[in-house]
Enzyme design. Structure first.
Site: not given
Ligand SMILES: Nc1ncnc2c1ncn2[C@@H]1O[C@H](COP(=O)(O)O)[C@@H](OP(=O)(O)O)[C@H]1O
Ligand SMILES: [Mg+2]
Ligand SMILES: [Mg+2]
Ligand SMILES: [Mg+2]
Length: 309
Positions: A51, A123
């Site tokens: 990242d 991630t």
């Molecule tokens: N409760 C939470 N806390 C932190 N990040 C979240 C979150 N819900 C969703 N996200 C972020 O939104 C993106 C899509 O989430 P998901 O895969 O759960 O659908 C991911 O981005 P990143 O991987 O870029 O951080 C994730 O971290």
């Molecule tokens: Mg992230």
């Molecule tokens: Mg990210």
């Protein structure tokens, strides 16, 4: 040619080359095996060396080529060490520069542009080896609207022999999309994609209210919108805060370029203005072309919708 194309196609052309390089960096970190995982302040919110490095590649390259635009990336960048010179991309995708650009995008100035960067979306899945969920997202907004986006999948085809590894998808509102074959989701079914690693009782209750035939729980906002535009799912439903503007800016532009829609759980479009607070507090509802977006909105339980402000 490169000098005469308007700013938005030039940004997309550069972002394609930059996202490809970021994807190589992400693969290199994984193959070296030391992910350098750090827990960020939120619960279940990780950051890896991939990242951090991918974001340094993207932001350094974009700001060198476009010094006057605003760039907002997901990761904080405390590193003072110089960015390796081979991370600084100066190539551009020449095909994009030849596209016809609509009138409203001809005269955009650098000061009006905000680029939202998610150097590695998915991630959590990356750290667990679910590599095809991972994307690099570069979203381009003008004023408060998302107008163009690039989604790079560094691990596309990674389990197939003799197929090129990785692919890059782009879309510009009013121009079109490229890098993949758009497809409609199957008629007579309701397939919903949602989070794999950030579910809550509210997320599940909202899905239950929509009575889907199938639920695809996958990582990444970019990956979930890919499922919509390639006809694998009808809607992306996430009735929770947690996503941020960098998760949705690029996917929204590509989805909208194809006639789809992305809003919060109230049906409101997110603003991508540089001064906007970045959390997508109203959740995410995205639907493919021809889907009844309103139908999904109406199904969100009122008590859950009220909490998403
Ligand atoms: N409760 C939470 N806390 C932190 N990040 C979240 C979150 N819900 C969703 N996200 C972020 O939104 C993106 C899509 O989430 P998901 O895969 O759960 O659908 C991911 O981005 P990143 O991987 O870029 O951080 C994730 O971290
Ligand atoms: Mg992230
Ligand atoms: Mg990210
Ligand atoms: Mg993300």
């Amino acid at each position: 040619m490169a000098q005469t194309a308007p700013l938005i196609p030039r940004l997309v052309a550069s972002s394609i080359a930059i996202a490809n390089r970021a994807g190589e960096i992400i693969r290199n970190v994984m193959s070296k095996g030391d992910l350098g995982i750090v827990e960020k302040t939120g619960k279940n919110d990780l950051q890896t060396e991939a990242d951090r490095s991918a974001q340094r590649c993207i932001i350094t390259s974009l700001s060198k080529q476009f010094p006057s635009i605003t760039i907002i990336g997901e990761e904080d960048e405390p590193s003072d060490s110089p960015v390796p010179s081979d991370w600084v991309v100066s190539e551009v995708d020449q095909d994009i520069l030849r596209l016809e650009c609509p009138d409203n995008l001809q005269q955009v100035s650098a000061e009006e542009v905000v680029v939202w960067v998610d150097p590695l979306d998915g991630t959590s899945e990356y750290t667990q080896g679910l590599l095809d969920h991972v994307t690099v997202l570069i979203g381009i907004a003008v004023g408060n609207r998302s107008v163009a986006g690039v989604i790079h999948q560094p691990y596309y085809n990674y389990q197939k022999e003799n197929e090129p590894l990785g692919r890059t998808i782009w879309g510009i509102r009013g121009v079109g999309v490229g890098g993949f074959e758009p497809k409609a989701a199957p008629e007579g079914q309701r397939i919903i994609t949602t989070t794999r690693s950030h579910s809550t009782p509210e997320v599940q209750a909202t899905l239950d209210a929509m009575k889907p035939d199938n639920i695809l729980r996958v990582g990444g906002a970019g990956h979930k919108v890919m499922l919509l535009i390639e006809g694998k799912a009808h809607a992306y439903v996430f009735a929770s805060a947690g996503c941020k503007r960098w998760d949705t800016c690029a996917p929204e532009a590509i989805l909208v370029a194809l006639g789809g829609k992305l809003t919060d759980m109230h049906g409101k479009e997110y603003s991508y203005d540089k001064n906007t607070p970045f959390p997508n507090k109203g959740g995410v509802l995205a639907t493919g072309k021809g889907e009844n977006h309103e139908w999904y909105l109406e199904k969100v339980p009122e008590a859950i919708r009220k909490k998403l402000v």
